[in-house]
Motif scaffolding. Structure first.
Motif, short mmCIF file in Angstrom:
data_model
loop_
_atom_site.label_atom_id
_atom_site.label_comp_id
_atom_site.label_asym_id
_atom_site.label_seq_id
_atom_site.Cartn_x
_atom_site.Cartn_y
_atom_site.Cartn_z
N ARG A 60 0.95 -1.14 0.07
CA ARG A 60 0.17 0.01 -0.15
C ARG A 60 0.80 1.40 0.07
NH1 ARG A 60 -5.47 -0.49 1.25
NH2 ARG A 60 -5.54 1.52 2.07
N ILE A 61 1.82 1.33 0.84
CA ILE A 61 2.89 2.45 0.97
C ILE A 61 3.48 2.62 -0.39
CG2 ILE A 61 5.03 3.37 2.16
CD1 ILE A 61 3.86 1.90 4.65
N SER A 62 3.94 1.57 -0.93
CA SER A 62 4.60 1.50 -2.48
C SER A 62 3.53 2.06 -3.41
CB SER A 62 5.28 0.26 -2.94
OG SER A 62 3.96 -0.65 -3.19
N VAL A 63 2.41 1.78 -3.49
CA VAL A 63 1.60 2.35 -4.37
C VAL A 63 1.16 3.88 -4.01
CG1 VAL A 63 -1.23 2.29 -4.95
CG2 VAL A 63 0.20 0.33 -4.94
N LEU A 64 1.31 4.26 -2.90
CA LEU A 64 1.17 5.69 -2.41
C LEU A 64 2.11 6.30 -3.06
CD1 LEU A 64 -0.92 5.40 0.83
CD2 LEU A 64 -1.85 5.83 -1.45
N VAL A 65 3.27 5.89 -2.74
CA VAL A 65 4.77 6.47 -2.91
C VAL A 65 4.68 6.67 -4.63
CG1 VAL A 65 7.10 6.42 -3.35
CG2 VAL A 65 5.86 6.06 -1.15
N ILE A 66 4.24 5.79 -5.29
CA ILE A 66 4.31 5.86 -6.88
C ILE A 66 3.24 6.78 -7.45
CG2 ILE A 66 3.51 4.41 -9.00
CD1 ILE A 66 5.00 1.83 -7.50
N SER A 67 2.20 6.76 -6.72
CA SER A 67 1.06 7.93 -7.16
C SER A 67 1.58 9.35 -6.73
CB SER A 67 -0.27 7.58 -6.48
OG SER A 67 -0.13 7.71 -5.03
N PHE A 68 2.59 9.31 -5.62
CA PHE A 68 2.94 10.57 -5.44
C PHE A 68 4.01 11.11 -6.26
CE2 PHE A 68 6.34 13.11 -3.46
CZ PHE A 68 5.68 14.23 -2.86
#
Length: 110
Positions: free
Chosen positions: A27-35
């Motif tokens: 989940r954190i990696s998906v959020l970092v990628i979207s950032f």
């Protein structure tokens, strides 16, 4: 809907994706990628709008209205304890885009 082979394959892959995204690190990696994607889109929007100097004010107005509307819906209406990954991803994208716009404004000195 009929239970076809394609329908069951699609349902199975969606359930596997949901199960794998329950892991906090994913989940954190998906959020970092979207950032980071928001950061890239912020740069792209400013360079494209900067080439055609007629649309600078219009693009800025559209960006401000869209980000403020999404912020209103995200922070006021949604349940604060249970937000979906899609809503968090869009919010992370928005934060990355706004961050990049501020960095570019400070870089240009305007």
């Amino acid at each position: 809907m009929q239970n076809t082979r394609l329908n069951s394959l699609f349902d199975g892959s969606v359930s596997e994706l949901r199960q794998s995204l329950r892991n906090p690190w994913r989940r954190i990696s998906v959020l970092v990628i979207s950032f980071l994607l928001g950061n890239f889109v912020g740069t792209s929007i400013t360079t494209i709008a900067g080439q055609n100097a007629n649309l600078d004010v219009m693009v800025a107005a559209v960006l401000i209205v869209s980000t403020e509307l999404y912020s209103y819906f995200f922070y006021r209406i949604h349940n604060k304890t249970k937000r979906s990954l899609l809503a968090q991803g869009i919010n992370s994208f928005k934060i990355g885009m706004i961050y990049n716009l501020f960095v570019l404004a400070f870089t240009l000195g305007s």
